[in-house]
Write a protein that holds these residues in place. Structure first.
Motif, PDB file in Angstrom:
ATOM      1  N   ASN A   1     -79.067  89.416 -33.671  1.00 51.12           N
ATOM      2  CA  ASN A   1     -80.137  90.595 -33.114  1.00 51.12           C
ATOM      3  C   ASN A   1     -79.613  91.562 -32.414  1.00 51.12           C
TER       4      ASN A   1
ATOM      5  N   SER B   1     -89.489  97.576 -34.882  1.00 52.28           N
ATOM      6  CA  SER B   1     -88.730  96.418 -35.796  1.00 52.28           C
ATOM      7  C   SER B   1     -88.129  95.329 -34.636  1.00 52.28           C
ATOM      8  N   SER B   2     -87.134  94.532 -35.264  1.00 49.45           N
ATOM      9  CA  SER B   2     -86.204  94.195 -35.090  1.00 49.45           C
ATOM     10  C   SER B   2     -84.974  94.753 -36.244  1.00 49.45           C
ATOM     11  N   ILE B   3     -83.600  94.629 -35.346  1.00 51.01           N
ATOM     12  CA  ILE B   3     -82.431  94.759 -36.795  1.00 51.01           C
ATOM     13  C   ILE B   3     -81.944  93.577 -36.136  1.00 51.01           C
ATOM     14  N   TYR B   4     -80.576  93.403 -37.192  1.00 52.46           N
ATOM     15  CA  TYR B   4     -79.983  92.537 -37.286  1.00 52.46           C
ATOM     16  C   TYR B   4     -78.732  92.602 -38.071  1.00 52.46           C
ATOM     17  N   ARG B   5     -77.328  92.000 -37.760  1.00 50.24           N
ATOM     18  CA  ARG B   5     -76.419  92.634 -38.130  1.00 50.24           C
ATOM     19  C   ARG B   5     -75.926  91.015 -38.926  1.00 50.24           C
TER      20      ARG B   5
ATOM     21  N   SER C   1     -74.109  98.036 -43.924  1.00 49.97           N
ATOM     22  CA  SER C   1     -74.057  97.739 -42.569  1.00 49.97           C
ATOM     23  C   SER C   1     -73.306  98.853 -42.241  1.00 49.97           C
TER      24      SER C   1
ATOM     25  N   SER D   1     -80.520  95.087 -32.681  1.00 50.47           N
ATOM     26  CA  SER D   1     -81.562  96.439 -31.704  1.00 50.47           C
ATOM     27  C   SER D   1     -82.823  95.711 -31.562  1.00 50.47           C
ATOM     28  N   ARG D   2     -83.884  96.437 -31.328  1.00 51.92           N
ATOM     29  CA  ARG D   2     -85.126  96.448 -31.038  1.00 51.92           C
ATOM     30  C   ARG D   2     -85.908  97.300 -30.460  1.00 51.92           C
TER      31      ARG D   2
ATOM     32  N   LYS E   1     -83.392  95.295 -41.440  1.00 51.35           N
ATOM     33  CA  LYS E   1     -84.398  95.766 -40.465  1.00 51.35           C
ATOM     34  C   LYS E   1     -85.914  94.723 -40.387  1.00 51.35           C
TER      35      LYS E   1
ATOM     36  N   MET F   1     -77.139  95.459 -42.506  1.00 54.56           N
ATOM     37  CA  MET F   1     -77.930  95.384 -41.381  1.00 54.56           C
ATOM     38  C   MET F   1     -79.439  95.225 -42.469  1.00 54.56           C
TER      39      MET F   1
END
Length: 491
Positions: free
Chosen positions: A411, A418-422, A479, A413-414, A434, A432
Motif C-alpha cells: 500500500n 481510494s487506496s493505491i497499491y504497487r 506501474s 498511497s491513500r 487503485k 499499480m
C-alpha cells in the motif's frame, strides 16, 4: 532539434487560429465550385445549396463540401457567424470540421470536410441500401460522443447546447463514422450547473423540439437529450420524425413509438430492413434508452455520458450474441467511449475472459461480474476466484485476476476516495492498482473507465484493466518506476 525557447515550444505545438479556420476569398470559392455550378450540388436545405468540390488548402488539394447561404434563407448572418465561432473553437472526431469560410460581396460561404455518405437522414430514408443494425448502433454511439463533448468536454467554463439535433445534422464519412454538424442555432451554457438553462426564443425542427423547451422557452442540455431520443427512435423504426402522409395520430414519431414501447411491443416498430439483425434483448434495452431520453421532466432524462455508456452496453450485447452463434474466441471490439483529438488516440476496448475462452451465455457473464470477491484492505490479497473476468484495455496484458490477488502488494498511497497499491506479478512485472472506496464507486469508476480507458498517449499512464462488481472496484495501471513528481520533489 529541440525548440530553444518557450515561445518556440508553444509555436511548435499550437496552430494559429487563422490556420485552424481559414478565411477564403470569394474568387477561390468561385473557382473551386465553377461559379456555383448546379452540377456540383450534393444537397439542399433551408439555408441554401451544398457543393462538392476540391480546394487548395495547406499546400494540398482536398475534397470539401461548400455550403452557400441563400440570401432569402431564414438563416442569416447571426447563424453564419455562430457556426464560424463555434466550430473554430471546438475540435473532436465526432464533430464535423470547419475548414474555412468566406464573407465577401454579400456572399456567406462555409467550407467543411467532405462526408462521403451524406446525412443519417439520407441513409435512413433515401439511400438504396440502408445501414445495418450494427452500423446504426455505431452511428448512434458516435453522435452521442459528439454531443457529450459539446455539453461537458469543451475545456471551457461554458458547454454548448446544439439546439437542432436531428438526423439531417448527423453526417457520415466513408466508414459510416458519424459527426455532428450545423451549429447555427447553438447556445453556450455553464458546465458547472447540472440543470442550468438559457432563456431564448424557441428554435429548432418540429418533431425534435423538446416540449418543455417549447412551452417555457428555457433551453437546457436536456433539450438536446430529448432530440437525441427522437433520433434513436428514427434509427430503430426507419421512419421520419414527422410524417404527414400518415394518419394524423401517427404524424409524430415520438408519440407513436412511445405508445408501442409502453405497451411492451417494441418489436412491432422495428424497421423491416433490420428486423432479422437485432436481438430481442437489444430491442428492449435500446427502446429503454430512447424512452428515458424522452421523459417529460428534463431533470429525469439521462446525461449524454450516461447515454453513451448504455449504447456501448447494447452494442456489446449485440456483438456477444453474434459471437455466441460462432466458435470464435470472445473478443469484442467496441467503439471508443470518448472520441480522439489531435493529441490523443483511442484504440478498441477488448473484453476477454481470464482463460481467453468464450462463455456459454451472456447471463453467465453477468452473474460472474456480479460475484463479490472480498479484498483484504492491507495487502490486496484474498481468496481467489479464477472465474471472475477482468475487463482489459490492452490486448498485450495477460495477467488474470488470480495472478493479481496472489501477488505481493504494498500500500503506497491513500486519498479521499481510494487506496493505491504497487503489485509485483510472478513474471516480474509491476502494476499499480487503485482500489476505490465503496461510496465513490459509480461516478469515479465511470469517469476513469470512460475517459482514461480509451486514451493511448506517451505522456498519459495507460489503464491496463478494470474490475467492478457489487463489493469491489479496481483500476489497474502500468506501474511507474520512479514514482510521482511529488515524491521526487519531496524526497
Amino acid at each position: 532539434m529541440m525548440p530553444r525557447t518557450a515561445l518556440d515550444f508553444y509555436k511548435s505545438h499550437i496552430s494559429p487560429p487563422d490556420e485552424i479556420c481559414r478565411r477564403f476569398s470569394l474568387s477561390e470559392i468561385q473557382f473551386s465550385t465553377q461559379a456555383f455550378d448546379d452540377r456540383l450540388v450534393i444537397g439542399r436545405g433551408s439555408f441554401g445549396k451544398v457543393y462538392k468540390c476540391t480546394i487548395y488548402h495547406r499546400f494540398e488539394t482536398i475534397v470539401v463540401a461548400v455550403k452557400r447561404l441563400n440570401f432569402l434563407s431564414s438563416q442569416g448572418a447571426p447563424e453564419f457567424w455562430a457556426e464560424v465561432e463555434m466550430l473554430g473553437k471546438l475540435h473532436h472526431c465526432n464533430l464535423v470540421s470547419l475548414i474555412g469560410y468566406c464573407n465577401e460581396k454579400q456572399e456567406m460561404v462555409l467550407v467543411y470536410e467532405y462526408m462521403k455518405h451524406g446525412t443519417l437522414e439520407d441513409q435512413l430514408h433515401k439511400a438504396e441500401y440502408s445501414p445495418s443494425w450494427l452500423q446504426r448502433l455505431g452511428i448512434c454511439i458516435d453522435a452521442a460522443h459528439g454531443l457529450n463533448y459539446l455539453h461537458t468536454g469543451t475545456n471551457t467554463q461554458h458547454g454548448v447546447i446544439h439546439r437542432d439535433v436531428k438526423t439531417s445534422n448527423i453526417l457520415l464519412d466513408e466508414n459510416f463514422r458519424a459527426k455532428i454538424s450545423d451549429f447555427g442555432l447553438a447556445k453556450t451554457s455553464p458546465t458547472n450547473q447540472a440543470h442550468s438553462c438559457v432563456s431564448t426564443q424557441v428554435k429548432g425542427t418540429f418533431g425534435y423540439i423538446d416540449p418543455a423547451y417549447f412551452y417555457t422557452g428555457k433551453l437546457t442540455r436536456k433539450s438536446d437529450v430529448y432530440a437525441f431520443g427522437v433520433v434513436l427512435l428514427e434509427v430503430l423504426c426507419g421512419r421520419p420524425a414527422v410524417d404527414a402522409t400518415l394518419d394524423e395520430e401517427q404524424w409524430g414519431l415520438a408519440a407513436w413509438a412511445l405508445d408501442f414501447i409502453r405497451k411492451g411491443k417494441p418489436n412491432q416498430i422495428i424497421d423491416p430492413r433490420i428486423r432479422g439483425q437485432i436481438s430481442p434483448n437489444c430491442v428492449k434495452e435500446f427502446a429503454r434508452v430512447a424512452i428515458s431520453c424522452l421523459h417529460d421532466d428534463p431533470k429525469s432524462r439521462p446525461t449524454m455520458v450516461e447515454v453513451v455508456a448504455k449504447l456501448v452496453f447494447i452494442l456489446s450485447l449485440q456483438e456477444r450474441m453474434g459471437d455466441l452463434n460462432s466458435n470464435t474466441t470472445f473478443i469484442k471490439k467496441v467503439r471508443s467511449l470518448f472520441g480522439c483529438n489531435d493529441y490523443m488516440k483511442c484504440n478498441s476496448w477488448t473484453l476477454v475472459d481470464d482463460d481467453g475462452s468464450d462463455s456459454e451465455s451472456i447471463e453467465e457473464d453477468i452473474e460472474l461480474l456480479n460475484t463479490p470477491v472480498p479484498v483484504d484492505a492491507d495487502n490486496l490479497k484474498q481468496e481467489q476466484d479464477d472465474s471472475v473476468p477482468l475487463i482489459r484495455f490492452d490486448a498485450t496484458s495477460f495477467f488474470t485476476m488470480a495472478d493479481l490477488l496472489r501477488a505481493p502488494a504494498e500500500n503506497i498511497s491513500r486519498t479521499g476516495y481510494s487506496s493505491i497499491y504497487r503489485v509485483r506479478l510472478d513474471d516480474g512485472h509491476h502494476l499499480m492498482v487503485k482500489r476505490l472506496i465503496k461510496k465513490f464507486f459509480n461516478k469515479t469508476f465511470e469517469i476513469q473507465v470512460s475517459v482514461h480507458g480509451k486514451i493511448r498517449h506517451k505522456n498519459i499512464m495507460p489503464l491496463q484493466a478494470c474490475y467492478n462488481h457489487k463489493s469491489e472496484a479496481l483500476l489497474i495501471y502500468t506501474s511507474s518506476e520512479n514514482g510521482t513528481l511529488a515524491s521526487f520533489l519531496n524526497g
